[in-house]
Design a protein around this motif. Sequence first.
Motif, PDB file in Angstrom:
ATOM      1  N   MET A   1       0.818  -1.186   0.000  1.00  0.00           N
ATOM      2  CA  MET A   1       0.000   0.000   0.000  1.00  0.00           C
ATOM      3  C   MET A   1       0.868   1.260   0.000  1.00  0.00           C
ATOM      4  N   LEU A   2       1.902   1.312   0.881  1.00  0.00           N
ATOM      5  CA  LEU A   2       2.765   2.488   0.950  1.00  0.00           C
ATOM      6  C   LEU A   2       3.515   2.676  -0.360  1.00  0.00           C
ATOM      7  N   LYS A   3       3.990   1.567  -0.962  1.00  0.00           N
ATOM      8  CA  LYS A   3       4.717   1.658  -2.220  1.00  0.00           C
ATOM      9  C   LYS A   3       3.859   2.315  -3.284  1.00  0.00           C
ATOM     10  N   LYS A   4       2.644   1.857  -3.420  1.00  0.00           N
ATOM     11  CA  LYS A   4       1.743   2.386  -4.438  1.00  0.00           C
ATOM     12  C   LYS A   4       1.455   3.868  -4.186  1.00  0.00           C
ATOM     13  N   LYS A   5       1.171   4.230  -2.936  1.00  0.00           N
ATOM     14  CA  LYS A   5       0.851   5.619  -2.612  1.00  0.00           C
ATOM     15  C   LYS A   5       2.045   6.544  -2.826  1.00  0.00           C
ATOM     16  N   THR A   6       3.248   6.075  -2.509  1.00  0.00           N
ATOM     17  CA  THR A   6       4.443   6.902  -2.652  1.00  0.00           C
ATOM     18  C   THR A   6       4.645   7.294  -4.108  1.00  0.00           C
ATOM     19  N   GLU A   7       4.592   6.345  -5.010  1.00  0.00           N
ATOM     20  CA  GLU A   7       4.769   6.636  -6.430  1.00  0.00           C
ATOM     21  C   GLU A   7       3.568   7.399  -7.004  1.00  0.00           C
ATOM     22  N   GLU A   8       2.368   7.073  -6.557  1.00  0.00           N
ATOM     23  CA  GLU A   8       1.166   7.737  -7.078  1.00  0.00           C
ATOM     24  C   GLU A   8       1.098   9.206  -6.686  1.00  0.00           C
ATOM     25  N   ASN A   9       1.710   9.587  -5.586  1.00  0.00           N
ATOM     26  CA  ASN A   9       1.683  10.979  -5.154  1.00  0.00           C
ATOM     27  C   ASN A   9       2.586  11.868  -6.000  1.00  0.00           C
ATOM     28  N   GLN A  10       3.229  11.289  -6.971  1.00  0.00           N
ATOM     29  CA  GLN A  10       4.072  12.006  -7.928  1.00  0.00           C
ATOM     30  C   GLN A  10       5.158  12.835  -7.251  1.00  0.00           C
ATOM     31  N   LEU A  11       5.746  12.272  -6.222  1.00  0.00           N
ATOM     32  CA  LEU A  11       6.888  12.921  -5.588  1.00  0.00           C
ATOM     33  C   LEU A  11       8.085  12.823  -6.518  1.00  0.00           C
ATOM     34  N   ASP A  12       8.913  13.878  -6.573  1.00  0.00           N
ATOM     35  CA  ASP A  12      10.144  13.717  -7.335  1.00  0.00           C
ATOM     36  C   ASP A  12      11.288  13.284  -6.448  1.00  0.00           C
ATOM     37  N   SER A  13      11.184  13.577  -5.144  1.00  0.00           N
ATOM     38  CA  SER A  13      12.288  13.218  -4.260  1.00  0.00           C
ATOM     39  C   SER A  13      11.810  13.068  -2.821  1.00  0.00           C
ATOM     40  N   THR A  38      16.745   4.672   6.507  1.00  0.00           N
ATOM     41  CA  THR A  38      15.452   5.194   6.047  1.00  0.00           C
ATOM     42  C   THR A  38      15.414   5.296   4.526  1.00  0.00           C
ATOM     43  N   LEU A  39      16.463   5.833   3.943  1.00  0.00           N
ATOM     44  CA  LEU A  39      16.483   5.946   2.477  1.00  0.00           C
ATOM     45  C   LEU A  39      16.547   4.575   1.812  1.00  0.00           C
ATOM     46  N   SER A  40      17.186   3.600   2.458  1.00  0.00           N
ATOM     47  CA  SER A  40      17.203   2.237   1.918  1.00  0.00           C
ATOM     48  C   SER A  40      15.793   1.664   1.879  1.00  0.00           C
ATOM     49  N   PHE A  41      15.022   1.939   2.924  1.00  0.00           N
ATOM     50  CA  PHE A  41      13.625   1.516   2.932  1.00  0.00           C
ATOM     51  C   PHE A  41      12.878   2.128   1.747  1.00  0.00           C
ATOM     52  N   PHE A  42      13.036   3.436   1.554  1.00  0.00           N
ATOM     53  CA  PHE A  42      12.339   4.093   0.451  1.00  0.00           C
ATOM     54  C   PHE A  42      12.848   3.619  -0.912  1.00  0.00           C
ATOM     55  N   ALA A  43      14.119   3.274  -1.004  1.00  0.00           N
ATOM     56  CA  ALA A  43      14.648   2.722  -2.258  1.00  0.00           C
ATOM     57  C   ALA A  43      13.942   1.416  -2.599  1.00  0.00           C
ATOM     58  N   SER A  44      13.602   0.649  -1.561  1.00  0.00           N
ATOM     59  CA  SER A  44      12.973  -0.660  -1.794  1.00  0.00           C
ATOM     60  C   SER A  44      11.517  -0.556  -2.215  1.00  0.00           C
ATOM     61  N   ILE A  45      10.877   0.572  -1.980  1.00  0.00           N
ATOM     62  CA  ILE A  45       9.450   0.688  -2.327  1.00  0.00           C
ATOM     63  C   ILE A  45       9.190   1.729  -3.416  1.00  0.00           C
TER      64      ILE A  45
END
Length: 186
Positions: A1-13, A38-45
Motif C-alpha cells: 500500500m505504501l509503495k503504491k501511494k508513494t509513487e502515485e503521489n508524484q513525488l520527485d524526491s 530510512t532511504l534504503s527503505f524508500f529505495a525498496s518501495i
Amino acid sequence: MLKKKTEENQLDSIWTSDHIIVPKENAPWTRVFETITTLSFFASITQKIILGTSILVVPLRDPTVLAKQIATLDSLSNGRLILGVGIGSNKSEFNFLGKDFARRGNTTENNINTMREFWKKGYSDKGFMSEPSTVLTKGPDILIGGQSEPAFKRVASFGDGWHPSGIAQVEYESGIKKILEINERN
C-alpha cells in the motif's frame, strides 16, 4: 500500500534529516530516523523517486563504513541517491559521540576524500576491494550544506553543488554570488 501511494503521489524526491543523538531539549530533533536506513527503505518501495540526505553530518561517522553504506544504497536504488552533507552544528552531539567539534570542517573534507577514493576502488592497489560499487565511478553527487564562508569554499573546491536550507531568497542569491566569486579565484 505504501509503495503504491508513494509513487502515485508524484513525488520527485524524498529527503531525510540527520542526527544520531541529541539532548532531550532539542525536540523535535530527538525523533529522527537514521538516514541511510530510512532511504534504503524508500529505495525498496520506489523506482523513480530521487533519494537525498539533508544534511548528512559526515564528521560523526567512520568514512569507510559510510562509503560502503552509501555505495550499497546507491547501487540498490540504481543511482537515485544525492548526498547533501554538512559539518554539523550540535556540539553536544559531537561531545557525546567523542568526535572533535572544533575540527569538524577538516574532518568532513578528509572523510569525503576517503569516500570518493573508496568509490573509485582506490584501495584495490592495496589488495582490498569492496562491492557493490556506486552507479557512477565518482559516487553520487555531493551537495554541500551551510551558509558560512568555509561552507562556500567547500562548495567551490570539492562539492557538486550547494544545498542551503531555511534561508530567504536574498540569502540564496548572496550565497550563489559568493560561491561564483570563490570559483573565479580558484
